[in-house]
Write an enzyme that holds these catalytic residues in place. Sequence first.
Site, PDB file in Angstrom:
ATOM      1  N   GLU A 303      40.087  43.618  32.219  1.00 23.64           N
ATOM      2  CA  GLU A 303      41.468  43.456  32.118  1.00 23.64           C
ATOM      3  C   GLU A 303      42.180  44.435  31.203  1.00 23.64           C
ATOM      4  O   GLU A 303      43.065  43.948  30.732  1.00 23.64           O
ATOM      5  CB  GLU A 303      41.537  41.832  31.481  1.00 23.64           C
ATOM      6  CG  GLU A 303      40.857  40.665  32.183  1.00 23.64           C
ATOM      7  CD  GLU A 303      41.243  39.392  31.561  1.00 23.64           C
ATOM      8  OE1 GLU A 303      41.659  39.388  30.429  1.00 23.64           O
ATOM      9  OE2 GLU A 303      40.521  38.319  32.144  1.00 23.64           O
ATOM     10  N   GLY A 304      41.589  45.317  30.561  1.00 25.03           N
ATOM     11  CA  GLY A 304      42.135  46.344  29.809  1.00 25.03           C
ATOM     12  C   GLY A 304      41.856  45.765  28.363  1.00 25.03           C
ATOM     13  O   GLY A 304      42.376  46.230  27.255  1.00 25.03           O
TER      14      GLY A 304
END
Length: 335
Positions: A303-304
């Site tokens: 998801e970063g």
Amino acid sequence: MSFADIAAFESALRTLPAPDPAARAAAAARQAELTKPPGSLGRLEEIALFIAGWQGRARPRIARGRAVVFAGNHGVVAQGVSAFSAAVTAQMVANFASGGAAINALARAAGLTLTVVPLDLDHPTADFTEEPALREAECLAALNSGAEAIGDADLLVLGEMGIGNTTAAAALAAASFGGAAADWAGPGTGIDAAGIAHKAAVVEAGLARHAGALCSPFEILRRLGGREIAAIAGAVVAARQARVPVVLDGFIASAAVAPLAVAVPEIADHLLAGHCSAEPGHRRLLDRLGLTPLLQLDMRLGEGSGAAVAAGIIRAALAAHDEMATFAEAGVAAG
């Protein structure tokens, strides 16, 4: 920017701008005048010089930090390589949209604008053990989705969401840097040892299926990757053309760069590795890319998320560089 065709993408990859040496030198001169012993802030000092070179100013700032999460689905999930079904990708995208995911909280904490880019989730890629994951036009479209997403960012944090994408990432790493599939396959969403062995076998089957055809970064990405992975690659190249420094997240984001780096190693020069994830192949992949992670927190969410946490470290580095007094300003003897 966008890539009109495959040749335009390949040209952009091979004509990479360099950082501004004068801005970096001016930043280094400022560092030498700040009220601290030389080198006493360790890697924070190097981060400040790195950002100065790419932003082209001696006192860099992050005014338009952006986190971009690309989402895609993978046909190779049909091979039983994940603990979750492909339906979870769209469900998590909905969670991002409602603000309920880890990246929502972490992006806010880091002062980053969050953009989520779902890529044709209703149409998974093909199973790369049987055929190329993407057609040429699909891969080019994904590259352009990444390139167009950088906007006016002055720091870009890149992440992904896609059930099955650690399998694609392992295949990309093996195709790019060699080694057995077992060297790159890991637990991903939480599969057990038998599941990891099966994943490695699936990766080996994909590599065998495309042997002899993995002749360029584009072909490696389209045959073994996914839409979200190609989008990350497109964003990296476009950000380099715009001289925007990039913070990579974990194993998948790093694997998106692997085919590019084999052909053009200097592509990694504007990249920071936000963290080293708990996925076993990530450390090996970062070593091959020549990147030293800012953090090691045993994260493996994607998801970063790890890159967003690292963005806070980057902000701290720039704050110290910009806001500290010089010896002359503070009336402190320089020694």
